[in-house]
Design a protein around this motif. Structure first.
Motif, PDB file in Angstrom:
ATOM      1  N   TRP A 241       0.817  -1.216   0.000  1.00 15.63           N
ATOM      2  CA  TRP A 241       0.000   0.000   0.000  1.00 15.63           C
ATOM      3  C   TRP A 241       0.855   1.272   0.000  1.00 15.63           C
ATOM      4  N   LEU A 242       2.139   1.161   0.405  1.00 11.65           N
ATOM      5  CA  LEU A 242       3.033   2.324   0.429  1.00 11.65           C
ATOM      6  C   LEU A 242       3.634   2.636  -0.942  1.00 11.65           C
ATOM      7  N   GLN A 243       3.562   1.696  -1.866  1.00 15.31           N
ATOM      8  CA  GLN A 243       4.149   1.918  -3.190  1.00 15.31           C
ATOM      9  C   GLN A 243       3.447   3.088  -3.872  1.00 15.31           C
ATOM     10  N   GLY A 244       4.228   4.047  -4.334  1.00 17.57           N
ATOM     11  CA  GLY A 244       3.680   5.245  -4.960  1.00 17.57           C
ATOM     12  C   GLY A 244       3.378   6.367  -3.989  1.00 17.57           C
ATOM     13  N   ARG A 245       3.407   6.093  -2.722  1.00 17.44           N
ATOM     14  CA  ARG A 245       3.188   7.119  -1.685  1.00 17.44           C
ATOM     15  C   ARG A 245       4.564   7.498  -1.125  1.00 17.44           C
ATOM     16  N   TRP A 246       5.346   8.190  -1.948  1.00 17.75           N
ATOM     17  CA  TRP A 246       6.761   8.382  -1.661  1.00 17.75           C
ATOM     18  C   TRP A 246       7.030   9.248  -0.444  1.00 17.75           C
ATOM     19  N   TYR A 247       6.222  10.280  -0.219  1.00 19.58           N
ATOM     20  CA  TYR A 247       6.440  11.124   0.969  1.00 19.58           C
ATOM     21  C   TYR A 247       6.165  10.336   2.245  1.00 19.58           C
ATOM     22  N   LEU A 248       5.133   9.520   2.198  1.00 19.14           N
ATOM     23  CA  LEU A 248       4.812   8.694   3.361  1.00 19.14           C
ATOM     24  C   LEU A 248       5.890   7.629   3.577  1.00 19.14           C
ATOM     25  N   ALA A 249       6.364   7.031   2.501  1.00 17.93           N
ATOM     26  CA  ALA A 249       7.446   6.040   2.605  1.00 17.93           C
ATOM     27  C   ALA A 249       8.707   6.698   3.159  1.00 17.93           C
ATOM     28  N   PHE A 250       9.011   7.903   2.694  1.00 22.26           N
ATOM     29  CA  PHE A 250      10.150   8.664   3.193  1.00 22.26           C
ATOM     30  C   PHE A 250      10.018   8.879   4.703  1.00 22.26           C
ATOM     31  N   THR A 251       8.829   9.310   5.139  1.00 16.88           N
ATOM     32  CA  THR A 251       8.598   9.602   6.552  1.00 16.88           C
ATOM     33  C   THR A 251       8.653   8.342   7.402  1.00 16.88           C
ATOM     34  N   ILE A 252       8.028   7.284   6.936  1.00 17.51           N
ATOM     35  CA  ILE A 252       8.046   6.027   7.693  1.00 17.51           C
ATOM     36  C   ILE A 252       9.470   5.491   7.787  1.00 17.51           C
ATOM     37  N   GLY A 253      10.227   5.586   6.708  1.00 16.17           N
ATOM     38  CA  GLY A 253      11.624   5.168   6.745  1.00 16.17           C
ATOM     39  C   GLY A 253      12.434   5.993   7.724  1.00 16.17           C
ATOM     40  N   ALA A 254      12.262   7.304   7.662  1.00 17.19           N
ATOM     41  CA  ALA A 254      13.044   8.209   8.509  1.00 17.19           C
ATOM     42  C   ALA A 254      12.731   8.045   9.986  1.00 17.19           C
ATOM     43  N   LEU A 255      11.491   7.718  10.320  1.00 17.08           N
ATOM     44  CA  LEU A 255      11.100   7.603  11.728  1.00 17.08           C
ATOM     45  C   LEU A 255      11.005   6.155  12.208  1.00 17.08           C
ATOM     46  N   GLY A 256      10.438   5.288  11.370  1.00 16.58           N
ATOM     47  CA  GLY A 256      10.192   3.907  11.791  1.00 16.58           C
ATOM     48  C   GLY A 256      11.453   3.077  11.927  1.00 16.58           C
ATOM     49  N   ALA A 257      12.383   3.234  11.005  1.00 18.13           N
ATOM     50  CA  ALA A 257      13.608   2.426  11.058  1.00 18.13           C
ATOM     51  C   ALA A 257      14.438   2.726  12.306  1.00 18.13           C
ATOM     52  N   PRO A 258      14.682   4.009  12.642  1.00 18.10           N
ATOM     53  CA  PRO A 258      15.418   4.251  13.881  1.00 18.10           C
ATOM     54  C   PRO A 258      14.716   3.671  15.111  1.00 18.10           C
TER      55      PRO A 258
END
Length: 194
Positions: free
Chosen positions: A114-131
């Motif tokens: 569901w995140l495919q194509g939602r690049w800003y959301l993927a960027f945000t989830i990556g930046a916050l979720g991974a740490p």
């Protein structure tokens, strides 16, 4: 694009990923790095038996594993992260971290599709979720941060790119597999496309 995964498949995919993640982190923390690798091998096998595009998904798992092995290996090599076990080479991530990347790859076209194509959301989830995931791993003893603030900032910066990139790669693999599996159309009696 491939069909949207069913809710049961998404839930099984999430549960399998979490089981693999915990097995890897706890195994790494307790000097049993191959425990997680074994669990993730089962997760990957389950994933590949339930996906319609086995070859494409298998290649995706390998590519994401290589990407993760190099990324986490660099972080360890430059001293941002210290792993208690599983390091085979100083420039490569521990085997159990590579296994986590494989487990992560199983989610890209299923529970994270569901995140495919939602690049800003993927960027945000990556930046916050991974740490946050690495921080949780540290609390379980799977990783140590010599300087937590710097390590988490580097992780967030890297994953702000790695999450969208992983999703884009997965979408490309799925699209290529779908195009390959789509019939070219009816053929008339002379052998030319109708």
């Amino acid at each position: 694009m491939s069909a949207t995964p069913s809710l049961p498949r998404i839930l099984i995919n999430l549960a399998a990923f979490q089981a693999g993640w915990f097995a890897c982190v706890l195994g790494g923390a307790h000097q049993l790095p191959w425990l997680g690798v074994g669990v993730v091998a089962l997760v990957a096998a389950l994933h590949l038996t339930t996906t319609p595009n086995r070859g494409s998904e298998a290649r995706l798992l390998v590519l994401i594993a290589v990407m993760g092995a190099l990324w986490d290996g660099l972080l360890a090599r430059f001293g941002f992260l210290i792993y208690p076990s599983g390091m085979l080479l100083p420039w490569l991530a521990p085997v159990w971290i590579i296994a986590i990347w494989v487990a992560f790859a199983t989610t890209l076209n299923v529970s994270l599709a569901w995140l495919q194509g939602r690049w800003y959301l993927a960027f945000t989830i990556g930046a916050l979720g991974a740490p946050l995931a690495y921080y949780a791993g540290a609390k379980l003893g799977g990783v140590h941060f010599p300087d937590p603030v710097v390590a988490l900032a580097v992780l967030g910066g890297g994953w702000s790119f790695l999450m969208p990139a992983s999703l884009a790669i997965a979408a490309r693999f799925a699209r290529t597999a779908a195009e390959r599996d789509t019939p070219a159309g009816p053929i008339n009696s002379e052998g030319a496309d109708a």
